[in-house]
Write a protein that holds these residues in place. Structure first.
Motif, PDB file in Angstrom:
ATOM      1  N   PRO A 178      51.105  48.957  42.817  1.00 19.63           N
ATOM      2  CA  PRO A 178      50.180  48.041  42.147  1.00 19.63           C
ATOM      3  C   PRO A 178      50.139  46.685  42.854  1.00 19.63           C
ATOM      4  N   PHE A 179      48.935  46.148  43.005  1.00 15.15           N
ATOM      5  CA  PHE A 179      48.739  44.884  43.714  1.00 15.15           C
ATOM      6  C   PHE A 179      47.949  43.959  42.794  1.00 15.15           C
ATOM      7  N   SER A 180      48.663  43.067  42.106  1.00 16.46           N
ATOM      8  CA  SER A 180      48.000  42.111  41.225  1.00 16.46           C
ATOM      9  C   SER A 180      47.069  42.821  40.235  1.00 16.46           C
ATOM     10  N   ASN A 181      47.640  43.732  39.468  1.00 12.90           N
ATOM     11  CA  ASN A 181      46.938  44.502  38.440  1.00 12.90           C
ATOM     12  C   ASN A 181      46.036  45.592  39.008  1.00 12.90           C
ATOM     13  N   ASN A 182      45.884  45.651  40.306  1.00 14.05           N
ATOM     14  CA  ASN A 182      45.129  46.729  40.940  1.00 14.05           C
ATOM     15  C   ASN A 182      45.979  47.299  42.068  1.00 14.05           C
ATOM     16  N   LYS A 183      45.455  48.306  42.759  1.00 10.34           N
ATOM     17  CA  LYS A 183      46.187  48.857  43.883  1.00 10.34           C
ATOM     18  C   LYS A 183      45.811  48.208  45.198  1.00 10.34           C
ATOM     19  N   VAL A 184      44.893  47.229  45.137  1.00 11.04           N
ATOM     20  CA  VAL A 184      44.432  46.620  46.377  1.00 11.04           C
ATOM     21  C   VAL A 184      43.937  45.202  46.105  1.00 11.04           C
ATOM     22  N   LEU A 185      44.159  44.319  47.066  1.00 11.43           N
ATOM     23  CA  LEU A 185      43.517  43.008  47.075  1.00 11.43           C
ATOM     24  C   LEU A 185      42.312  43.134  47.984  1.00 11.43           C
ATOM     25  N   SER A 186      41.119  42.876  47.458  1.00 17.13           N
ATOM     26  CA  SER A 186      39.885  43.064  48.217  1.00 17.13           C
ATOM     27  C   SER A 186      39.121  41.756  48.321  1.00 17.13           C
ATOM     28  N   ILE A 187      38.724  41.407  49.553  1.00 17.05           N
ATOM     29  CA  ILE A 187      37.954  40.192  49.826  1.00 17.05           C
ATOM     30  C   ILE A 187      36.699  40.610  50.592  1.00 17.05           C
ATOM     31  N   CYS A 188      35.528  40.512  49.952  1.00 22.65           N
ATOM     32  CA  CYS A 188      34.279  40.922  50.588  1.00 22.65           C
ATOM     33  C   CYS A 188      33.354  39.722  50.762  1.00 22.65           C
ATOM     34  N   SER A 189      32.724  39.634  51.907  1.00 24.88           N
ATOM     35  CA  SER A 189      31.842  38.500  52.190  1.00 24.88           C
ATOM     36  C   SER A 189      30.661  38.946  53.036  1.00 24.88           C
ATOM     37  N   ILE A 231      50.474  35.360  50.608  1.00 27.52           N
ATOM     38  CA  ILE A 231      49.183  35.902  51.014  1.00 27.52           C
ATOM     39  C   ILE A 231      48.102  34.967  50.471  1.00 27.52           C
ATOM     40  N   SER A 232      47.010  34.776  51.231  1.00 27.17           N
ATOM     41  CA  SER A 232      45.994  33.814  50.807  1.00 27.17           C
ATOM     42  C   SER A 232      44.640  34.133  51.420  1.00 27.17           C
ATOM     43  N   TYR A 233      43.610  33.509  50.840  1.00 28.07           N
ATOM     44  CA  TYR A 233      42.271  33.546  51.425  1.00 28.07           C
ATOM     45  C   TYR A 233      41.499  32.342  50.903  1.00 28.07           C
ATOM     46  N   THR A 234      40.440  31.965  51.620  1.00 30.39           N
ATOM     47  CA  THR A 234      39.648  30.787  51.270  1.00 30.39           C
ATOM     48  C   THR A 234      38.167  31.135  51.244  1.00 30.39           C
ATOM     49  N   PHE A 235      37.447  30.594  50.256  1.00 33.87           N
ATOM     50  CA  PHE A 235      36.002  30.781  50.182  1.00 33.87           C
ATOM     51  C   PHE A 235      35.368  29.520  49.606  1.00 33.87           C
ATOM     52  N   TYR A 236      34.058  29.427  49.701  1.00 34.44           N
ATOM     53  CA  TYR A 236      33.322  28.291  49.153  1.00 34.44           C
ATOM     54  C   TYR A 236      32.567  28.756  47.906  1.00 34.44           C
ATOM     55  N   ARG A 237      32.852  28.092  46.805  1.00 37.46           N
ATOM     56  CA  ARG A 237      32.290  28.490  45.532  1.00 37.46           C
ATOM     57  C   ARG A 237      30.769  28.350  45.537  1.00 37.46           C
ATOM     58  N   LEU A 238      30.100  29.354  44.995  1.00 34.99           N
ATOM     59  CA  LEU A 238      28.641  29.406  45.064  1.00 34.99           C
ATOM     60  C   LEU A 238      27.980  28.285  44.259  1.00 34.99           C
ATOM     61  N   LYS A 239      28.493  27.970  43.093  1.00 29.09           N
ATOM     62  CA  LYS A 239      27.804  27.038  42.202  1.00 29.09           C
ATOM     63  C   LYS A 239      27.818  25.593  42.682  1.00 29.09           C
ATOM     64  N   ASP A 240      28.856  25.218  43.434  1.00 30.13           N
ATOM     65  CA  ASP A 240      28.923  23.818  43.873  1.00 30.13           C
ATOM     66  C   ASP A 240      29.402  23.636  45.311  1.00 30.13           C
ATOM     67  N   GLY A 241      29.641  24.743  46.024  1.00 30.52           N
ATOM     68  CA  GLY A 241      30.070  24.660  47.419  1.00 30.52           C
ATOM     69  C   GLY A 241      31.501  24.199  47.619  1.00 30.52           C
ATOM     70  N   LYS A 242      32.257  24.107  46.528  1.00 27.27           N
ATOM     71  CA  LYS A 242      33.643  23.640  46.626  1.00 27.27           C
ATOM     72  C   LYS A 242      34.530  24.659  47.338  1.00 27.27           C
ATOM     73  N   ARG A 251      56.710  38.542  44.924  1.00 20.87           N
ATOM     74  CA  ARG A 251      57.871  38.440  44.034  1.00 20.87           C
ATOM     75  C   ARG A 251      58.002  39.731  43.229  1.00 20.87           C
ATOM     76  N   ASN A 252      59.220  40.236  43.158  1.00 19.13           N
ATOM     77  CA  ASN A 252      59.507  41.418  42.335  1.00 19.13           C
ATOM     78  C   ASN A 252      58.575  42.585  42.656  1.00 19.13           C
ATOM     79  N   GLY A 253      58.342  42.779  43.935  1.00 23.34           N
ATOM     80  CA  GLY A 253      57.533  43.919  44.373  1.00 23.34           C
ATOM     81  C   GLY A 253      56.044  43.780  44.142  1.00 23.34           C
ATOM     82  N   ASN A 254      55.545  42.559  43.978  1.00 20.29           N
ATOM     83  CA  ASN A 254      54.135  42.400  43.665  1.00 20.29           C
ATOM     84  C   ASN A 254      53.609  41.040  44.131  1.00 20.29           C
ATOM     85  N   PHE A 255      52.299  40.988  44.355  1.00 20.13           N
ATOM     86  CA  PHE A 255      51.587  39.738  44.590  1.00 20.13           C
ATOM     87  C   PHE A 255      50.696  39.479  43.382  1.00 20.13           C
ATOM     88  N   LYS A 256      50.637  38.264  42.922  1.00 18.85           N
ATOM     89  CA  LYS A 256      49.714  37.920  41.841  1.00 18.85           C
ATOM     90  C   LYS A 256      48.598  37.069  42.443  1.00 18.85           C
TER      91      LYS A 256
END
Length: 267
Positions: A178-189, A231-242, A251-256
């Motif tokens: 399990p990866f943060s409540n799912n089996k995968v961390l997915s980043i699509c752009s 683990i990390s990723y960065t994006f620009y929020r659609l509503k305000d470009g932030k 930690r403890n076998g998982n990423f949140k």
């Protein structure tokens, strides 16, 4: 030379030839049966596969090459001894890459042929994970502890790309944890966006010109720091470009950490 002597000499030649043929067949059978392949056999099946020009599951040349490739992975960590094969795949415009985990006990192998990718993870020259597909390929492997590792892969389509991260146990192939409540961390752009827009008006025709066109953007990446296991990723929020950066520490076998998909237009 008498007729009897000539006949005897010819018979011995035939017998010797049969012995040589039998020995050659025995060697081929022994190599395959013992879980090995040769440089020439791997090269031959690579050429036959490449000439066949398609990658569906019914392609017998693809099956034969895949079998020999997997046998070779049981014999080598980097194909350095398969010199004919390495030279041939260069001429076939196929690329071969290897990446080691921090503990050097796991190796990521990726052989790419255009949009088709042969993806493997080996441990002590044993395949513990494989995933051969169009448009999808393994990019990184990292040791998390003695039992678990992080795998990052990428998927490319015409207008978007996705990075995905999985946690696996080294002795439990094809079953991600399990990866943060799912089996995968997915980043699509989005990567290819139509940026065309009306330009100036043509005085003669009364029509507007078109400016811009298709624009390419680098895909959002998943980044991993093996020192602090973040683990990390960065994006620009659609509503305000932030600019938004999300982090998750192992930690403890998982990423949140939450996934992100620009195609939904929700963030």
């Amino acid at each position: 030379m008498s007729f009897g002597s000539a006949w005897g000499f010819a018979s011995r030649q035939k017998l010797e030839m049969k012995k040589q043929i039998f020995f050659a067949l025995f060697c081929v059978f022994t190599l395959q049966f013992s879980g090995q392949t040769t440089d020439s056999e791997l090269t031959k099946t690579a050429i036959q596969y490449r000439i066949s020009e398609y990658n569906d599951e019914n392609n017998q040349h693809l099956k034969a090459f895949t079998q020999n490739l997997e046998l070779a992975l049981q014999q080598t960590d980097d194909f350095s001894e398969f010199k004919e094969f390495r030279k041939t795949i260069d001429s076939l415009n196929m690329t071969l890459n290897h990446y080691q985990s921090e503990k050097n006990d796991l190796i990521l192998h990726r052989l790419s042929d255009g949009f088709y990718h042969f993806n493997y993870i080996t441990k002590n020259r044993k395949i513990i994970l494989k995933d051969n597909k169009n448009h999808e390929y393994f990019t990184e492997i990292h040791s998390l502890n003695d039992d678990e590792f992080l795998l990052i892969k990428r998927m490319d389509e015409m207008s978007f790309s996705c990075y995905e991260a999985f946690v696996y146990r080294k002795n439990s192939q094809n079953n991600p944890l399990p990866f943060s409540n799912n089996k995968v961390l997915s980043i699509c752009s989005w990567t290819n966006v139509d940026d065309s827009r009306p330009g100036e008006k043509d005085t003669e025709t009364g029509l507007y010109t078109i400016e811009g066109g298709m624009k390419y953007y680098e895909p959002l990446e998943i980044k991993f720091n093996p020192k602090n296991k973040n683990i990390s990723y960065t994006f620009y929020r659609l509503k305000d470009g932030k600019k938004v950066t999300r982090n998750g520490k192992y930690r403890n076998g998982n990423f949140k950490i939450k996934s992100y998909d620009a195609r939904t237009f929700e963030e």
